[in-house]
Design a protein around this motif. Structure first.
Motif, PDB file in Angstrom:
ATOM      1  N   ILE A 118      62.158  60.992  22.365  1.00 37.31           N
ATOM      2  CA  ILE A 118      61.955  59.719  23.059  1.00 37.31           C
ATOM      3  C   ILE A 118      61.636  58.625  22.050  1.00 37.31           C
ATOM      4  N   GLN A 119      60.726  58.920  21.137  1.00 36.67           N
ATOM      5  CA  GLN A 119      60.305  57.921  20.147  1.00 36.67           C
ATOM      6  C   GLN A 119      61.459  57.487  19.258  1.00 36.67           C
ATOM      7  N   LEU A 120      62.214  58.449  18.741  1.00 34.66           N
ATOM      8  CA  LEU A 120      63.341  58.120  17.855  1.00 34.66           C
ATOM      9  C   LEU A 120      64.400  57.308  18.592  1.00 34.66           C
ATOM     10  N   THR A 121      64.713  57.722  19.823  1.00 37.19           N
ATOM     11  CA  THR A 121      65.733  57.006  20.602  1.00 37.19           C
ATOM     12  C   THR A 121      65.295  55.571  20.878  1.00 37.19           C
ATOM     13  N   ALA A 122      64.039  55.397  21.274  1.00 36.39           N
ATOM     14  CA  ALA A 122      63.534  54.049  21.582  1.00 36.39           C
ATOM     15  C   ALA A 122      63.569  53.146  20.351  1.00 36.39           C
ATOM     16  N   ILE A 123      63.159  53.683  19.203  1.00 31.63           N
ATOM     17  CA  ILE A 123      63.149  52.864  17.984  1.00 31.63           C
ATOM     18  C   ILE A 123      64.574  52.537  17.543  1.00 31.63           C
TER      19      ILE A 123
END
Length: 727
Positions: free
Chosen positions: A275-280
């Motif tokens: 989730i974090q990587l995709t959002a960034i």
């Protein structure tokens, strides 16, 4: 049943009985009878009787308390729809509503027959069922999580049929469907999530349906689904998000970026790595596509990405790299143009306008709030990134950020005690920019700056471009060293030397000297003067300042010497060192004669030892050469002999003695060459005549007397404490 035959009209009694039978075959036979009956009614255009039959099938069967009757009602409704064909669309509400009610039946067989019935009704109605699309899809999302496998299989058939109808129909109402999609997307059941994703994928595949404009309403839910424990669902969600990103890149002008940025910022702080990587990564693309429209979200972007700088695990390397790209791209967007206008929040009425018409205004205060927190972070990389950002804002938006300097300044000063050299170096760069910024308050009076009483000193400060925070910084720096002596010992020289590279060296020494003259903590003042003196005599960064003091050929250099002398008097040996540097040998000799009245401690002798070592260094090459001219430098020779007499038999004593043994004796010179001289030829340094040397000697006596008194009081206090402990 016979008594109620009239209630079931126009349904024949036998058919009514069979429709409620527990055997499926009998109910199926009854359905065939209903099919024939309805066809006849349609043929005779008996609409009233059809409506009556619908009412009977609904109330007496589909909604009956009897389970078998409900099953019969479902198959009967399906038979009626099939028999009517396209004409059934006029009765869709009466057909669909009772069937949908049966999806909540506790009996799985009833729910399965409801799926079967609705499938047959929808198959006949086709696009007409889109008027009831939300009701159908809502129950389908429930059935996706049904515990019975047969019910799930039946619902999947119905689901595929609905998707086929939506795909082929131009009448699909996306606006009406989005609220339901937004609601159901937050259901945590994996099967429901899979169902929702399948519909998003289907809608995206239809050329005439533009789901992208509604992405802000479902993006948050999709990121929640991305964290599902089922790998297949995560992959499905990744596929959907990738599809949306491709569409964003293809048509950036139609994307409502502001409505989605905060969603991405929130998920950029997720504990789930995917989730974090995709959002960034999405934020990276948004910065590339939306450009300066992202500036109002700067503080949120910093708050999301700065913690990523602390990641050191290999698994999170890609997250850290993506966060670095976000920081780099955002930093590139902020320019000197952002320093114009008032520093007010983006949500103020003046800034409210649609995307594309927005007058982008940078609000610095929220950024300052984030940066001050991360400058104090445990991670070195977080501190470094936050400091680079602070420096960038001071360079690009000095006027705006200086309005909040009182919030930043204490944090920057405190960071000088950080264990990392890189952090301290960056911190000093930021502080140097703060105290020299033209956006800062100017020096309006000598009292505001704590300046020297000389008019020349005030002019010098103005000329070097310092603002009022320069004096405040020097004061805070001394307070920091005073409260943390270990910092002074370990990093004091490093910090001062770096500041001399970044700021005007003369200003630094002048201001520190002015503060130290009347410093209440005399022991600290002594230690600080000795540190400054050591830097002055040895550091390459102070080469120009040493040359300036060595010559004393200008009024400016003489006033600097006078300023330094006042505070250097805290340390007798530092004072003599300063006189040696400035070639005031006669005064040095007088000072050394006064050392006989001082307490000679181990520390005092150690300082003389250090001075002897310095006299042998390249810094004092000129002084050693002057020893060849004893006629003109008698006071220099006397000063060195004075130091020799103070030293005990030691390595330093032997070193100085050997040096003095090389000096030509004045008695060896012809009588006509034996002339008394106080040092250098006075004509070369006429400004020295303005000095009141007796007054300077008196200042030295007074300051040393204060030191002696303080030392005596400290010893007395210690003795009293020891006595109280014995009692």
């Amino acid at each position: 049943m016979a008594d109620r035959a009239q209630d079931f009209w126009p349904l024949p009694p036998a058919t009514a009985r069979a429709l409620s039978d527990k055997l499926y075959e009998k109910r199926k036979g009854a359905a065939l009878e209903i099919d024939r009956l309805v066809r006849d009614l349609v043929q005779s255009n008996s609409t009233d009787q059809i409506e009556k039959l619908l009412h009977v099938l609904k109330t007496e069967f589909a909604l009956s308390a009897n389970g078998n009757a409900r099953k019969g009602g479902l198959i009967g409704l399906a038979a009626l729809a099939i028999a009517m064909g396209k004409d059934s669309t006029a009765f869709l509400p009466q057909l669909i509503e009772p069937v949908i009610a049966c999806f909540n039946d506790p009996d799985s067989r009833t729910r399965y027959f409801a799926c079967e019935a609705l499938y047959n009704i929808v198959k006949i109605a086709r696009s007409a069922v889109l008027l009831h699309f939300n009701n159908v899809v809502k129950v389908l999302s429930q059935l996706a999580a049904d515990p019975d496998i047969n019910v799930k299989n039946g619902s999947e058939l119905l689901d595929r049929l609905m998707k086929d109808i939506v795909t082929e129909s131009p009448k699909f109402d996306l606006v009406a469907f989005v609220p339901l999609l937004r609601e159901r997307i937050y259901v945590t059941n994996s099967f429901v999530r899979q169902f929702i994703l399948s519909w998003i994928t289907t809608l995206n595949s239809v050329p005439d349906i533009n789901l992208l404009i509604y992405l802000p309403e479902i993006l948050d839910g999709m990121f929640h689904i991305l964290g599902d424990t089922n790998k297949e669902i995560r992959k499905m969600c990744e596929f959907c998000l990738d599809h949306f990103m491709k569409e964003i890149k293809q048509s950036p002008s139609s994307v409502d970026y502001p409505s989605m940025v905060n969603v991405l910022i929130a998920h950029s702080q997720s504990n789930d790595e995917l989730i974090q990587l995709t959002a960034i990564n999405w934020l990276v693309e948004f910065l590339n596509q939306a450009g300066r429209n992202m500036i109002p979200f700067s503080s949120g972007l910093l708050n999301a990405t700065l913690p990523c700088m602390a990641y050191d695990r290999v698994e999170r390397k890609s997250i850290k790299e993506a966060a670095k790209v976000v920081n780099k791209n955002l930093m590139r967007l902020i320019t000197t143009e952002d320093d114009k206008g008032d520093d007010q929040p983006e949500d103020s009425p003046q800034n409210a306008s649609p995307l594309g018409q927005r007058s982008v205004r940078l609000d610095v205060w929220p950024m300052v709030d984030v940066l001050t927190r991360f400058i104090q972070h445990d991670s070195m990389q977080c501190k470094i990134t936050a400091l680079r950002w602070t420096y960038h804002l001071h360079m690009k938006t000095p006027s705006k950020i200086f309005k909040h300097v009182e919030n930043i300044f204490p944090v920057l000063v405190g960071s000088l005690s950080d264990i990392s050299d890189e952090v301290v170096l960056l911190d000093l760069e930021v502080l140097a920019e703060v105290v020299s910024s033209s956006a800062g308050p100017t020096v309006t009076s000598q009292s505001a700056q704590g300046a020297s009483s000389s008019q020349h000193g005030e002019k010098n400060k103005a000329a070097s471009g310092m603002n009022a925070y320069f004096h405040k910084f020097m004061t805070k720096l001394l307070q920091l060293f005073a409260s943390n002596r270990q910092l002074l010992d370990d990093r004091g020289s490093f910090i001062i030397r770096q500041l001399c590279l970044l700021l005007n060296t003369e200003d630094i020494y002048r201001t520190l000297s002015e503060i130290l003259v009347d410093y209440k903590d005399l022991q600290f003042a002594t230690d600080m003067v000795q540190t400054l003196n050591s830097i002055l005599l040895t550091a390459t960064e102070l080469f120009e300042l040493r040359n300036q003091l060595k010559g004393l050929v200008s009024e400016r250099s003489c006033m600097l010497f006078h300023c330094l002398y006042k505070s250097w008097c805290h340390s007798p040996i530092a004072t003599v060192s300063l006189c040696f540097l400035t070639q005031n040998y006669a005064h040095a000799s007088n000072l050394i004669y006064m050392f006989g009245d001082l307490e000679v401690t181990v520390h005092f002798l150690t300082e003389i030892d250090k001075l002897v070592q310095l006299l042998e260094s390249p810094i004092f090459t000129y002084l050693r050469l002057q020893l060849l001219d004893t006629e003109r430098n008698q006071y220099l020779v006397k000063s060195l002999y004075g130091l020799l007499m103070l030293l005990p038999q030691s390595t330093a004593f032997n070193t100085l003695q050997r040096r003095l043994a090389c000096v030509p004796s004045l008695l060896q010179l012809p009588k006509d060459q034996r002339k008394s001289s106080p040092g250098l030829i006075p004509e070369r340094r006429p400004n020295l005549k303005a000095f009141n040397w007796d007054e300077m000697l008196n200042h030295f006596k007074i300051l040393q007397a204060q030191h002696s008194k303080t030392k005596w009081q400290r010893m007395r206090s210690t003795d009293e404490q020891m006595q109280s402990l014995k009692i």
